[in-house]
Each structure stands twice: as C-alpha cells, then as structure tokens.
Design a protein around this motif. Structure first.
Motif, mmCIF file in Angstrom:
data_model
loop_
_atom_site.group_PDB
_atom_site.id
_atom_site.type_symbol
_atom_site.label_atom_id
_atom_site.label_comp_id
_atom_site.label_asym_id
_atom_site.label_seq_id
_atom_site.Cartn_x
_atom_site.Cartn_y
_atom_site.Cartn_z
ATOM 1 N N LEU A 1 -39.764 19.396 59.357
ATOM 2 C CA LEU A 1 -39.858 20.633 58.588
ATOM 3 C C LEU A 1 -41.306 21.081 58.447
ATOM 4 O O LEU A 1 -42.207 20.258 58.250
ATOM 5 N N ASN A 2 -41.516 22.403 58.508
ATOM 6 C CA ASN A 2 -42.853 22.905 58.208
ATOM 7 C C ASN A 2 -43.011 22.971 56.682
ATOM 8 O O ASN A 2 -42.054 22.722 55.939
ATOM 9 N N ALA B 1 -43.301 25.419 54.524
ATOM 10 C CA ALA B 1 -42.466 26.393 53.823
ATOM 11 C C ALA B 1 -41.020 25.919 53.736
ATOM 12 O O ALA B 1 -40.375 26.060 52.690
ATOM 13 N N GLN B 2 -40.516 25.341 54.824
ATOM 14 C CA GLN B 2 -39.144 24.816 54.809
ATOM 15 C C GLN B 2 -39.016 23.665 53.817
ATOM 16 O O GLN B 2 -38.019 23.571 53.104
ATOM 17 N N HIS B 3 -40.008 22.813 53.785
ATOM 18 C CA HIS B 3 -39.998 21.685 52.847
ATOM 19 C C HIS B 3 -40.007 22.199 51.405
ATOM 20 O O HIS B 3 -39.251 21.708 50.561
ATOM 21 N N GLU B 4 -40.833 23.191 51.131
ATOM 22 C CA GLU B 4 -40.905 23.774 49.787
ATOM 23 C C GLU B 4 -39.566 24.405 49.395
ATOM 24 O O GLU B 4 -39.085 24.228 48.275
ATOM 25 N N ASN B 5 -38.949 25.138 50.326
ATOM 26 C CA ASN B 5 -37.646 25.757 50.052
ATOM 27 C C ASN B 5 -36.588 24.707 49.748
ATOM 28 O O ASN B 5 -35.754 24.887 48.860
ATOM 29 N N ARG B 6 -36.636 23.613 50.460
ATOM 30 C CA ARG B 6 -35.680 22.519 50.238
ATOM 31 C C ARG B 6 -35.873 21.911 48.846
ATOM 32 O O ARG B 6 -34.902 21.601 48.162
ATOM 33 N N LEU C 1 -31.863 30.102 45.605
ATOM 34 C CA LEU C 1 -32.885 29.677 46.569
ATOM 35 C C LEU C 1 -34.301 30.043 46.146
ATOM 36 O O LEU C 1 -35.263 29.681 46.803
ATOM 37 N N SER C 2 -34.444 30.769 45.031
ATOM 38 C CA SER C 2 -35.749 31.240 44.590
ATOM 39 C C SER C 2 -36.125 30.602 43.256
ATOM 40 O O SER C 2 -35.406 30.735 42.285
ATOM 41 N N VAL D 1 -28.841 19.353 52.571
ATOM 42 C CA VAL D 1 -28.879 20.736 52.089
ATOM 43 C C VAL D 1 -27.453 21.280 52.137
ATOM 44 O O VAL D 1 -26.766 21.113 53.143
#
Length: 94
Positions: free
Chosen positions: A2-3, A5-10, A71-72, A50
C-alpha cells in the motif's frame, strides 16, 4: 504494498468501524446485530481486512451514515458527534 494514502484510508476506516462497533456491549453483539461473522468483524477491527462494498453498505444502512462519511475521518467524526448530541438531547427531553 500500500502507498501512504491507501494505508491512511485503511486506518481511517478501521478506526471508524471501531467507533461504531464500540456502541455495542460486545463484538459478539455487534456481529449478531450486523449479521457479520464475528471473526470477520475482528479482522475489520484490527485492520487486517477491509470490508467489501456490500459490507460497507450494511454498516452505512445500520448506522444511518453514508459510505463516503464512513471512509472520511473529518466528516465521520463531526457527523457522529452531532448524532450523539441529538440522541442525548432526545433522551433528556432537550
């Protein structure tokens, strides 16, 4: 892999699910109410897995919050605060 941003979203999604499930007396009670296998729910809570779109929709419907809000972090926290505030006012007759 994961980059960032993806890690943060998770992490945001995991934390939001933890807040929602925390409204139940136990993870087992949450899994029964949400009709999600307890082991799978534990994977969401730990961030190992997820939820699918179907499961996100289930959370959204059950808790009356949009998938986008779920998601936010900022929107979720502000809506959750306002939801808790209005629920408390209704319980106390304000």
């Amino acid at each position: 892999m994961l980059n960032a941003a993806q890690h943060e979203n998770r992490l945001v999604l995991r934390d939001n699910i933890r807040v929602l499930v925390g409204r139940f007396p136990s993870i087992s009670a949450a899994s029964v109410a949400l009709k999600i296998n307890r082991q799978q729910l534990n994977k969401y809570l730990s961030g190992i897995s997820v939820p699918s779109v179907r499961t996100l929709t289930l959370f959204s419907t059950y808790f009356h919050i949009s998938v986008n809000d779920l998601l936010s972090s900022q929107v979720f926290n502000s809506k959750l605060y306002n939801s808790d505030k209005s629920s408390n006012q209704e319980r106390h007759g304000n």
